[in-house]
Design a protein around this motif. Structure first.
Motif, PDB file in Angstrom:
ATOM      1  N   LYS A  94      76.162  29.975  46.237  1.00 19.41           N
ATOM      2  CA  LYS A  94      76.095  28.604  45.723  1.00 19.41           C
ATOM      3  C   LYS A  94      74.863  27.893  46.265  1.00 19.41           C
ATOM      4  O   LYS A  94      74.167  27.176  45.535  1.00 19.41           O
ATOM      5  CB  LYS A  94      77.365  27.836  46.115  1.00 19.41           C
ATOM      6  N   GLU A 109      71.862  26.384  44.019  1.00 20.59           N
ATOM      7  CA  GLU A 109      71.651  24.922  44.050  1.00 20.59           C
ATOM      8  C   GLU A 109      70.194  24.593  44.395  1.00 20.59           C
ATOM      9  O   GLU A 109      69.626  23.633  43.886  1.00 20.59           O
ATOM     10  CB  GLU A 109      72.574  24.269  45.088  1.00 20.59           C
ATOM     11  N   ASN A 110      69.611  25.384  45.290  1.00 16.83           N
ATOM     12  CA  ASN A 110      68.250  25.101  45.764  1.00 16.83           C
ATOM     13  C   ASN A 110      67.171  25.712  44.887  1.00 16.83           C
ATOM     14  O   ASN A 110      65.999  25.364  45.020  1.00 16.83           O
ATOM     15  CB  ASN A 110      68.073  25.583  47.203  1.00 16.83           C
ATOM     16  N   GLU A 112      67.201  27.310  40.865  1.00 17.51           N
ATOM     17  CA  GLU A 112      67.959  27.838  39.720  1.00 17.51           C
ATOM     18  C   GLU A 112      67.330  29.090  39.119  1.00 17.51           C
ATOM     19  O   GLU A 112      67.913  29.734  38.264  1.00 17.51           O
ATOM     20  CB  GLU A 112      68.165  26.758  38.667  1.00 17.51           C
TER      21      GLU A 112
END
Length: 313
Positions: free
Chosen positions: A147, A151-152, A154
């Motif tokens: 995750k 999130e950091n 894509e």
């Protein structure tokens, strides 16, 4: 004279480990400019980087400007994660998040290595779209890592894989090869788990998948998201041990199958089989038959050298 330095650059974390060594070799052998980094065992072959040192990580990525980063470094021993949760979370989650940020900063394609242990093993085979439900802290930290990288950044690929084996430096490097001494020393009986269904996977095959994924990505920016890769031979540890004995013409009658679920250590999923059809449909993947792969991996650790004559000549 001019040396042809390949223009495609790849950075591999955890390059001193079982998987990392195979990934480094695969890219290096296929005309990539590969740099590996490690920590305790790095020198002299690889760059020594503490992945928790964000400045050091920033510097190597900005200096080298990799097109691809394969993030193999992790605490992957479930029982160690349970006993050292903070250290495991730092490496598996925080360092992965930072690496994803830095990769985004230079436009590098990050491949984050994850695990079948993100699943609880109750309804296999698992597709990439199935909802994870890790049973142990190791699976939880790797899922949090997934995750965090997505999130950091894509533009990341998450590659989930099962139990690995391959050319080990020590038998303890793999949960598969570590059984070899019990197989070889047949003078005392050995209990072997015959409950958990595993899919032993050769690190050379995972390395080939990483390279194929990277090369496809350089042609097609839509290559990202979550992927599964796995060997396709289902075996318990007892069945692996018997296959190892068979590969070296050794007796297996001293091996005892234990069919109860284990009571000590971190909880394990009964069958976390991964569905690999998404990569297969992209034309990505290779699989080494278990007996061939295990023979190649364990051959140097064979104690009774007489067998070498009969098995291999």
């Amino acid at each position: 004279e001019d040396v042809d330095i390949p223009s495609r650059r790849v950075l591999i974390t955890g390059a001193t480990g079982l998987l990392g060594r195979a990934v480094f070799k695969e890219f290096n052998d296929n005309n990539w400019n590969a740099v590996g980094c490690g920590y305790r065992r790095a020198q002299p072959r690889f760059e020594q980087i503490n992945l928790l040192d964000s400045i050091a990580v920033h510097d190597i990525i900005h200096d080298f400007q990799p097109h691809v980063i394969v993030h193999c470094a992790a605490e992957r021993r479930p029982d160690v994660v349970e006993s050292q949760p903070d250290a495991a979370s730092q490496l598996n989650v925080a360092a992965s998040a930072n690496l994803a940020k830095e990769a985004a900063g230079v436009g590098a394609f990050l491949i984050y290595i994850s695990t079948d242990y993100v699943f609880d093993g109750t309804s296999p085979p698992y597709k990439e779209t199935d909802v994870p439900n890790p049973l142990n802290l190791y699976g939880k930290t790797k899922l949090e890592g997934e995750k965090a990288v997505l999130e950091n950044n894509e533009e990341t690929a998450v590659l989930r894989i099962p139990v690995l084996y391959g050319e080990v430096e020590r038998l303890e490097e793999s949960a598969v090869t570590v059984m070899f001494d019990k197989v070889q020393f047949s003078n005392k009986s050995a209990n072997m788990d015959h409950w958990q269904l595993r899919f032993p996977t050769n690190v050379k095959d995972v390395a080939a998948v990483c390279r194929q994924l990277a090369e496809k990505r350089m042609l097609d920016p839509s290559i990202k998201g979550t992927f599964h890769w796995s060997g396709n031979e289902q075996m318990t540890k007892y069945e692996m041990a018997c296959a190892i004995a068979d590969a070296f013409n050794l007796p297996s009658s001293h091996l005892r199958p234990i069919t109860d679920s284990p009571v000590v250590g971190a909880l394990r999923p009964k069958n976390a089989q991964l569905d690999c059809s998404k990569l297969e449909m992209l034309g990505i993947g290779q699989r080494t038959p278990f007996r061939a792969g295990i023979r190649e991996s364990l051959w140097p650790f064979l104690v009774d050298k007489r067998w070498r004559q009969t098995v291999f000549h």
